[in-house]
Design a protein around this motif. Sequence first.
Motif, PDB file in Angstrom:
ATOM      1  N   ARG A   2      19.470  52.631 -67.093  1.00 29.67           N
ATOM      2  CA  ARG A   2      20.280  51.427 -67.024  1.00 29.67           C
ATOM      3  C   ARG A   2      21.292  51.372 -68.162  1.00 29.67           C
ATOM      4  N   GLN A   3      22.483  50.855 -67.847  1.00 30.94           N
ATOM      5  CA  GLN A   3      23.481  50.617 -68.878  1.00 30.94           C
ATOM      6  C   GLN A   3      23.069  49.411 -69.702  1.00 30.94           C
ATOM      7  N   ARG A   4      23.177  49.549 -71.030  1.00 32.23           N
ATOM      8  CA  ARG A   4      22.819  48.447 -71.926  1.00 32.23           C
ATOM      9  C   ARG A   4      23.908  47.384 -71.905  1.00 32.23           C
ATOM     10  N   HIS A  25      15.097  44.706 -75.467  1.00 31.02           N
ATOM     11  CA  HIS A  25      16.241  45.408 -74.897  1.00 31.02           C
ATOM     12  C   HIS A  25      16.963  44.498 -73.897  1.00 31.02           C
ATOM     13  N   ARG A  26      18.275  44.682 -73.815  1.00 28.93           N
ATOM     14  CA  ARG A  26      19.065  44.046 -72.765  1.00 28.93           C
ATOM     15  C   ARG A  26      19.609  45.138 -71.842  1.00 28.93           C
ATOM     16  N   HIS A  27      19.709  44.818 -70.544  1.00 30.55           N
ATOM     17  CA  HIS A  27      20.270  45.741 -69.562  1.00 30.55           C
ATOM     18  C   HIS A  27      21.145  44.953 -68.599  1.00 30.55           C
ATOM     19  N   HIS A  39      22.988  39.367 -68.228  1.00 32.96           N
ATOM     20  CA  HIS A  39      22.166  40.548 -68.476  1.00 32.96           C
ATOM     21  C   HIS A  39      20.707  40.203 -68.199  1.00 32.96           C
ATOM     22  N   TYR A  40      19.889  41.256 -68.138  1.00 33.22           N
ATOM     23  CA  TYR A  40      18.447  41.111 -68.156  1.00 33.22           C
ATOM     24  C   TYR A  40      17.984  41.341 -69.596  1.00 33.22           C
ATOM     25  N   TRP A  41      16.964  40.609 -70.024  1.00 33.70           N
ATOM     26  CA  TRP A  41      16.392  40.832 -71.354  1.00 33.70           C
ATOM     27  C   TRP A  41      14.901  41.060 -71.220  1.00 33.70           C
ATOM     28  N   ASP A 146      11.391  50.176 -67.893  1.00 36.47           N
ATOM     29  CA  ASP A 146      12.542  49.271 -67.909  1.00 36.47           C
ATOM     30  C   ASP A 146      13.305  49.349 -66.593  1.00 36.47           C
ATOM     31  N   ASP A 147      13.508  50.554 -66.078  1.00 39.17           N
ATOM     32  CA  ASP A 147      14.233  50.697 -64.809  1.00 39.17           C
ATOM     33  C   ASP A 147      13.480  50.027 -63.673  1.00 39.17           C
ATOM     34  N   CYS A 150      14.009  46.241 -64.089  1.00 34.63           N
ATOM     35  CA  CYS A 150      15.366  45.838 -63.713  1.00 34.63           C
ATOM     36  C   CYS A 150      15.568  45.927 -62.208  1.00 34.63           C
TER      37      CYS A 150
END
Length: 271
Positions: A2-4, A25-27, A39-41, A146-147, A150
């Motif tokens: 994922r892109q940050r 992390h944010r994505h 964003h997602y956090w 994380d992926d 998201c």
Amino acid sequence: MRQRARADSRGILDPGRLLREVRFHRHLPEESLRPWVEHYWLIDWALTAPFEQRIVPHPAVNVVFLSAGDGPEAGDGPEAGEVAGVGRDLFTITLTGTGRVCGVQFRPGGFHPFWHRSVAELTGRRLPLPAGRLAGPAGRVCAGTDDDRCHALDTLLTGWAPGPDPAADEAVRLAEAIRTDRTVLRVDDFATRHDVPVRRLQRLFTEYVGVGPKWVIRRYRLQEAVEQAAGRPLNWAGLAADLGYSDQAHLVRDFTSVAGVSPAAYARSVH
């Protein structure tokens, strides 16, 4: 991978300690959701002692999923979801044991196409998500990489089928202009600059953002003061003038009322 998303610390009190205590992390969401979702956090923790975090809330709605417990794997505990409207006051949370949070921060004005009602009814409130909007793939959002998390959020939000909403698009654009342009200090000047009548601007922000434009301007300027105080020693009188305050004392009062401590005390604590 994922892109940050953006990496600033606006709204986070003592961001250095946060990053020492938890994994944060944010994505970015998938492309189709980015007009509405900032964003997602994602937060993961495994703590030996309780950790308290304080947040100066953004003028934004968040949808939050929490999985906490003492299981062997983070994300194994029971999962609950809630929608958090714009918070006017300092938000404080204490984390213990192990757990995960998966959060969606919407752009100011961006939650209306998902909610389909006035966002003002959520301001200052945290409500359980309606049952029909809760489950992600396999009924969970916080499990996996994380992926995986998201992707679960992407699937959940696209399933809510947000539709075109020109007024929401306008609210998002105007709120973003306030956030990114520190010269925005007064509602009437901002309305003139964007050729929007003040009364219409106020109605638009109340319906779509959940708070008025004056509150949004002041909150973003205060968040900037908090972020700068965490980074380096400041000339508070000069910063007060830059942020549109009549004098330093006015900034100190606003900062203290929002952050819970005076600017000088906060600066000492983080340095």
